[in-house]
Design an enzyme around this catalytic site. Structure first.
Site, mmCIF file in Angstrom:
data_model
loop_
_atom_site.group_PDB
_atom_site.id
_atom_site.type_symbol
_atom_site.label_atom_id
_atom_site.label_comp_id
_atom_site.label_asym_id
_atom_site.label_seq_id
_atom_site.Cartn_x
_atom_site.Cartn_y
_atom_site.Cartn_z
ATOM 1 N N ASP A 49 0.920 -1.225 0.037
ATOM 2 C CA ASP A 49 -0.007 -0.064 -0.194
ATOM 3 C C ASP A 49 0.741 1.189 -0.033
ATOM 4 O O ASP A 49 0.207 2.253 -0.291
ATOM 5 C CB ASP A 49 -0.966 0.017 1.210
ATOM 6 C CG ASP A 49 -2.378 -0.874 1.014
ATOM 7 O OD1 ASP A 49 -3.272 -0.589 0.479
ATOM 8 O OD2 ASP A 49 -1.998 -2.199 1.224
ATOM 9 N N ASN B 169 1.846 -2.999 4.105
ATOM 10 C CA ASN B 169 1.077 -3.998 3.507
ATOM 11 C C ASN B 169 0.014 -4.279 4.545
ATOM 12 O O ASN B 169 0.356 -3.951 5.686
ATOM 13 C CB ASN B 169 1.696 -5.051 2.776
ATOM 14 C CG ASN B 169 0.573 -5.796 1.811
ATOM 15 O OD1 ASN B 169 0.103 -5.187 0.996
ATOM 16 N ND2 ASN B 169 0.682 -7.139 1.935
#
Length: 380
Positions: free
Chosen positions: A253, A263
């Site tokens: 992310d 993440n």
């Protein structure tokens, strides 16, 4: 802004998963999303007529996944422009919807910049709105192309690391077509390996507390015919100990300038397990996920979600921005720790795979050089 949305049931063919699309019915343009909170039980479309509806869809995880959030954010700006809403206000609402996912802000800022550039030329509101939509569509196309290239580079890396064999791959959360303009990030690599007959098994972490692995990755694996098995997050260690994992593939992310990766929470423990068992730990993400303005992992803002997602078992349809609405499984008032993400340091990462290639070992210098080859580096 008005706050409206509507839902309609729709069926999908296995070959074409429609996750996000722009539509222009007679009553005005809309952004149509596959409501991921309803999967796998139902394939239902969520129709967003304005930015508050889209923000709610983002916060409730009806639309999710780093690359797709960037696309959705871009279309959100275009939607505000097309419907005559305040574009600056819309951009602010969208960019703050989920703070950890850097792609969301990137998509919003990129499309807003196109809108303001056209507006600054005195081309009028309609032309500025058209410029915003064109930029959102360009971002969508680029992500589709990036997905294909990441799959190619990821497969080549697996062959380099583990030559001449079929793979047992472990993944976490969801990284397929549900997060992308194409076939995904990490899942796209597994899908490419599967199509070449070299996937022995895809191990799918359930991904507590909202079960993106169980609900979404298993759903995508099944509809694509992959050999897969679902496991509880805390069962992964036993797979490593038994020698049943050849590589770990996850998405991201946000990737900081030093190569630290944020993440879905649960990724960092997998990296530690992989390091101990000498198993490659590979991150697959487009360069839009790289944030060179964030120096290291400690600088990444990690979204904290409602503790009720932990203290209650919630049906997918019951997921809300504030939590609640499920079966209580903890004492009333029990405090809960519920970060949406964790951060894996670069020394635990074997390689980062992007549409511009892979870097290994993961270093800040290597990441900067990789991003320099791309026109999609995160802008601030």
């Amino acid at each position: 802004m008005a706050d409206q949305d509507a839902q309609s049931s729709v069926g999908f063919e296995p070959s074409a998963l429609s996750v996000l699309r722009w539509d222009e019915p007679p009553e005005g343009p809309v952004l149509v999303l596959l409501d991921q909170t309803r999967l796998p039980a139902e394939e239902v479309e969520l129709v967003c007529t304005d930015v508050p509806a889209l923000v709610r869809a983002i916060q409730t995880l009806a639309v999710r996944g780093a690359p797709l959030l960037g696309i959705a954010g871009g279309y959100g700006v275009a939607l505000a422009a097309a419907r005559g809403f305040d574009v600056a206000e819309a951009a602010g609402l969208l960019e703050g919807a989920r703070p950890t996912a850097v792609n969301l802000g990137y998509g919003v800022r990129r499309v807003a910049a196109a809108y303001w550039a056209a507006s600054g030329k005195g081309e009028g509101d309609e032309a500025a709105a058209a410029a915003a939509l064109a930029e959102a569509r360009a971002l969508h196309r680029e992500d589709t192309q990036a997905s294909r290239r990441m799959a190619e580079y990821g497969e080549a890396l697996l062959e380099e690391l583990l030559p001449g064999r079929a793979y047992q791959l472990l993944t976490h959360c969801n990284t397929g077509a549900l997060v992308s303009g194409g076939e995904g990030t990490a899942f796209a690599v597994a899908l490419r390996v599967h199509r070449q007959g070299r996937l022995r098994r895809l191990w799918v972490d359930e991904t507590r507390p909202l079960l993106q692995g169980a609900r979404l990755t298993a759903y995508e694996a099944a509809r694509n015919g992959l050999a897969y098995s679902l496991l509880t997050d805390n069962a992964a260690g036993s797979l490593f100990a038994a020698g049943e994992v050849d590589a770990v593939l996850i998405g991201a992310d946000r990737i900081a300038a030093d190569g630290s990766v944020a993440n879905k929470v649960g990724s960092y423990p997998l990296a530690v397990l992989a390091k101990y068992h000498h198993v490659p730990f590979i991150v697959v993400a487009p360069t839009t996920t790289v944030d060179l303005e964030t120096p290291d992992g400690t600088s990444i803002v990690v979204e904290q979600r409602s503790g009720q997602e932990v203290t209650e078992l919630t049906s997918p349809q019951g997921v809300s921005a504030t939590g609640g609405g499920g079966i209580v499984v903890a004492p009333l008032g029990a405090p809960a720790y519920n970060p949406a993400f964790d951060v894996t340091p670069p020394e635990l990462i074997t390689a980062i795979v992007t549409e511009e290639g892979a870097i290994s070992p993961v270093t800040g210098v290597g990441l900067a050089e990789l991003c320099a080859r791309s026109s999609q580096v995160t802008i601030s």
